[in-house]
Write a protein that holds these residues in place. Sequence first.
Motif, short mmCIF file in Angstrom:
data_model
loop_
_atom_site.label_atom_id
_atom_site.label_comp_id
_atom_site.label_asym_id
_atom_site.label_seq_id
_atom_site.Cartn_x
_atom_site.Cartn_y
_atom_site.Cartn_z
N ALA A 19 -18.83 25.97 -17.08
CA ALA A 19 -19.03 24.60 -18.41
C ALA A 19 -19.22 23.33 -17.44
O ALA A 19 -19.17 23.45 -15.91
CB ALA A 19 -17.44 24.65 -18.44
N ASP A 23 -19.68 19.50 -22.16
CA ASP A 23 -19.93 20.58 -23.11
C ASP A 23 -18.02 20.53 -23.38
O ASP A 23 -18.20 20.81 -24.23
CB ASP A 23 -19.59 21.84 -22.07
N ILE A 57 -23.26 29.58 -24.60
CA ILE A 57 -24.57 28.68 -25.47
C ILE A 57 -24.80 29.20 -26.38
O ILE A 57 -25.53 30.24 -25.99
CB ILE A 57 -24.85 28.14 -24.50
N VAL A 62 -22.10 25.04 -27.76
CA VAL A 62 -20.76 25.60 -27.34
C VAL A 62 -20.39 26.48 -28.10
O VAL A 62 -20.15 25.74 -29.31
CB VAL A 62 -20.22 24.76 -26.61
N TYR A 65 -15.56 29.70 -25.03
CA TYR A 65 -15.43 29.09 -23.49
C TYR A 65 -14.29 30.16 -23.01
O TYR A 65 -13.59 30.56 -23.41
CB TYR A 65 -14.94 28.56 -23.04
#
Length: 160
Positions: A19, A23, A57, A62, A65
Amino acid sequence: MTVPVPGSDDAGEVSIRPAERVDLLAVVRIETASFPQPWPYEAFEGFLGDPGFLVAIEDGAVAGYVVADVTTTYGRHLGHIKDIAVHPDRRGAGIGSTLLSRSLSVLAARGADTVKLEVRESNDGAKRLYREFGFEPLRRVPGYYDGKEDAIVMIRKLGS
Protein backbone atom coordinates in the motif's frame (compact mmCIF):
# COMPACT_ATOMS: atom_id res chain seq x y z
CA MET A 1 3.03 -8.78 -9.15
CA THR A 2 0.09 -9.49 -11.43
CA VAL A 3 -1.93 -12.62 -10.87
CA PRO A 4 -5.00 -14.02 -12.60
CA VAL A 5 -8.09 -13.87 -10.44
CA PRO A 6 -10.37 -16.87 -10.84
CA GLY A 7 -13.93 -16.01 -11.79
CA SER A 8 -13.15 -12.51 -13.03
CA ASP A 9 -14.41 -11.89 -16.55
CA ASP A 10 -13.33 -8.26 -16.83
CA ALA A 11 -9.61 -7.62 -16.92
CA GLY A 12 -9.05 -10.99 -15.25
CA GLU A 13 -5.88 -9.81 -13.56
CA VAL A 14 -5.16 -8.07 -10.34
CA SER A 15 -1.83 -6.74 -9.16
CA ILE A 16 -0.90 -7.04 -5.51
CA ARG A 17 1.56 -4.50 -4.13
CA PRO A 18 2.46 -2.75 -0.89
CA ALA A 19 0.00 0.00 0.00
CA GLU A 20 1.04 3.56 -0.72
CA ARG A 21 -0.21 6.85 0.68
CA VAL A 22 -2.17 7.47 -2.53
CA ASP A 23 -4.21 4.31 -1.80
CA LEU A 24 -5.41 5.34 1.64
CA LEU A 25 -8.65 7.12 0.71
CA ALA A 26 -9.76 4.17 -1.42
CA VAL A 27 -8.83 1.75 1.38
CA VAL A 28 -10.86 3.78 3.89
CA ARG A 29 -13.83 3.86 1.50
CA ILE A 30 -13.73 0.07 1.15
CA GLU A 31 -13.35 -0.28 4.93
CA THR A 32 -16.38 1.97 5.54
CA ALA A 33 -18.48 0.10 2.98
CA SER A 34 -17.46 -3.25 4.51
CA PHE A 35 -17.65 -2.89 8.28
CA PRO A 36 -20.03 -1.32 10.81
CA GLN A 37 -17.00 -0.27 12.94
CA PRO A 38 -14.54 0.94 10.30
CA TRP A 39 -10.94 1.75 11.09
CA PRO A 40 -10.13 5.46 10.73
CA TYR A 41 -7.75 6.86 8.12
CA GLU A 42 -5.04 7.30 10.75
CA ALA A 43 -5.04 3.59 11.60
CA PHE A 44 -4.22 2.67 8.00
CA GLU A 45 -1.72 5.51 7.77
CA GLY A 46 0.15 3.97 10.70
CA PHE A 47 0.66 0.74 8.73
CA LEU A 48 2.15 2.42 5.64
CA GLY A 49 5.53 0.89 4.89
CA ASP A 50 4.73 -2.37 6.70
CA PRO A 51 5.27 -5.40 4.44
CA GLY A 52 1.89 -6.81 5.46
CA PHE A 53 -0.17 -3.84 4.26
CA LEU A 54 -1.04 -4.84 0.71
CA VAL A 55 -3.54 -3.62 -1.86
CA ALA A 56 -5.12 -5.36 -4.82
CA ILE A 57 -5.23 -3.12 -7.90
CA GLU A 58 -7.63 -3.80 -10.75
CA ASP A 59 -8.11 -1.46 -13.70
CA GLY A 60 -5.99 1.15 -11.92
CA ALA A 61 -8.16 1.22 -8.78
CA VAL A 62 -7.86 -0.31 -5.33
CA ALA A 63 -10.18 -3.34 -5.30
CA GLY A 64 -9.20 -4.64 -1.85
CA TYR A 65 -6.56 -4.64 0.86
CA VAL A 66 -5.11 -6.63 3.73
CA VAL A 67 -3.27 -5.51 6.86
CA ALA A 68 -1.15 -8.15 8.60
CA ASP A 69 1.91 -8.22 10.82
CA VAL A 70 4.13 -10.48 12.90
CA THR A 71 4.78 -10.13 16.62
CA THR A 72 7.19 -12.15 18.70
CA THR A 73 6.00 -13.38 22.08
CA TYR A 74 7.87 -15.89 24.21
CA GLY A 75 10.01 -16.85 21.23
CA ARG A 76 7.01 -17.57 19.00
CA HIS A 77 6.42 -15.56 15.85
CA LEU A 78 2.69 -14.98 15.55
CA GLY A 79 1.23 -13.60 12.34
CA HIS A 80 -1.96 -11.60 12.67
CA ILE A 81 -4.30 -10.75 9.85
CA LYS A 82 -5.77 -7.61 11.31
CA ASP A 83 -8.04 -6.45 8.51
CA ILE A 84 -8.99 -7.64 5.04
CA ALA A 85 -11.73 -6.39 2.73
CA VAL A 86 -12.71 -6.28 -0.92
CA HIS A 87 -14.77 -3.55 -2.56
CA PRO A 88 -18.45 -4.64 -2.49
CA ASP A 89 -18.65 -4.49 -6.30
CA ARG A 90 -15.66 -6.84 -6.67
CA ARG A 91 -16.56 -9.53 -4.14
CA GLY A 92 -16.80 -13.08 -5.40
CA ALA A 93 -14.08 -12.58 -8.01
CA GLY A 94 -11.27 -14.22 -6.01
CA ILE A 95 -9.61 -10.99 -4.88
CA GLY A 96 -10.03 -11.82 -1.18
CA SER A 97 -8.45 -15.24 -1.73
CA THR A 98 -5.56 -13.67 -3.63
CA LEU A 99 -4.96 -11.12 -0.86
CA LEU A 100 -5.18 -13.77 1.85
CA SER A 101 -2.78 -16.05 0.02
CA ARG A 102 -0.26 -13.27 -0.51
CA SER A 103 -0.49 -12.11 3.09
CA LEU A 104 0.16 -15.65 4.35
CA SER A 105 3.28 -15.74 2.16
CA VAL A 106 4.46 -12.39 3.54
CA LEU A 107 3.87 -13.53 7.12
CA ALA A 108 5.73 -16.81 6.51
CA ALA A 109 8.64 -14.92 4.94
CA ARG A 110 8.76 -12.73 8.05
CA GLY A 111 9.09 -15.79 10.25
CA ALA A 112 5.53 -16.43 11.41
CA ASP A 113 4.93 -20.02 12.41
CA THR A 114 1.25 -19.47 13.25
CA VAL A 115 -1.30 -16.96 11.96
CA LYS A 116 -4.43 -15.79 13.74
CA LEU A 117 -7.37 -13.60 12.83
CA GLU A 118 -10.69 -12.55 14.29
CA VAL A 119 -13.96 -12.80 12.41
CA ARG A 120 -17.51 -11.81 13.30
CA GLU A 121 -19.53 -14.80 14.41
CA SER A 122 -22.19 -13.83 11.83
CA ASN A 123 -19.76 -13.53 8.88
CA ASP A 124 -20.31 -16.95 7.35
CA GLY A 125 -18.70 -16.04 4.02
CA ALA A 126 -15.44 -14.96 5.65
CA LYS A 127 -15.40 -17.98 7.98
CA ARG A 128 -15.85 -20.26 4.95
CA LEU A 129 -12.95 -18.56 3.13
CA TYR A 130 -10.69 -18.85 6.17
CA ARG A 131 -11.54 -22.55 6.59
CA GLU A 132 -10.63 -23.09 2.91
CA PHE A 133 -7.20 -21.65 3.78
CA GLY A 134 -6.76 -24.03 6.71
CA PHE A 135 -7.83 -21.75 9.57
CA GLU A 136 -9.56 -23.48 12.46
CA PRO A 137 -11.69 -21.89 15.20
CA LEU A 138 -9.72 -21.51 18.43
CA ARG A 139 -12.00 -19.58 20.76
CA ARG A 140 -14.88 -17.12 21.02
CA VAL A 141 -14.38 -13.58 22.34
CA PRO A 142 -17.69 -12.31 23.73
CA GLY A 143 -18.70 -8.77 22.71
CA TYR A 144 -15.51 -8.17 20.70
CA TYR A 145 -17.33 -6.10 18.09
CA ASP A 146 -18.78 -2.96 19.66
CA GLY A 147 -19.66 -4.96 22.75
CA LYS A 148 -22.50 -6.56 20.80
CA GLU A 149 -21.19 -9.37 18.65
CA ASP A 150 -18.77 -12.16 19.45
CA ALA A 151 -15.59 -12.73 17.49
CA ILE A 152 -14.33 -16.14 16.55
CA VAL A 153 -10.54 -16.31 16.78
CA MET A 154 -9.23 -18.59 14.05
CA ILE A 155 -5.69 -19.93 13.80
CA ARG A 156 -3.53 -21.66 11.22
CA LYS A 157 -0.09 -23.21 11.51
CA LEU A 158 2.38 -22.36 8.74
CA GLY A 159 5.05 -24.63 7.33
CA SER A 160 5.46 -28.26 8.21
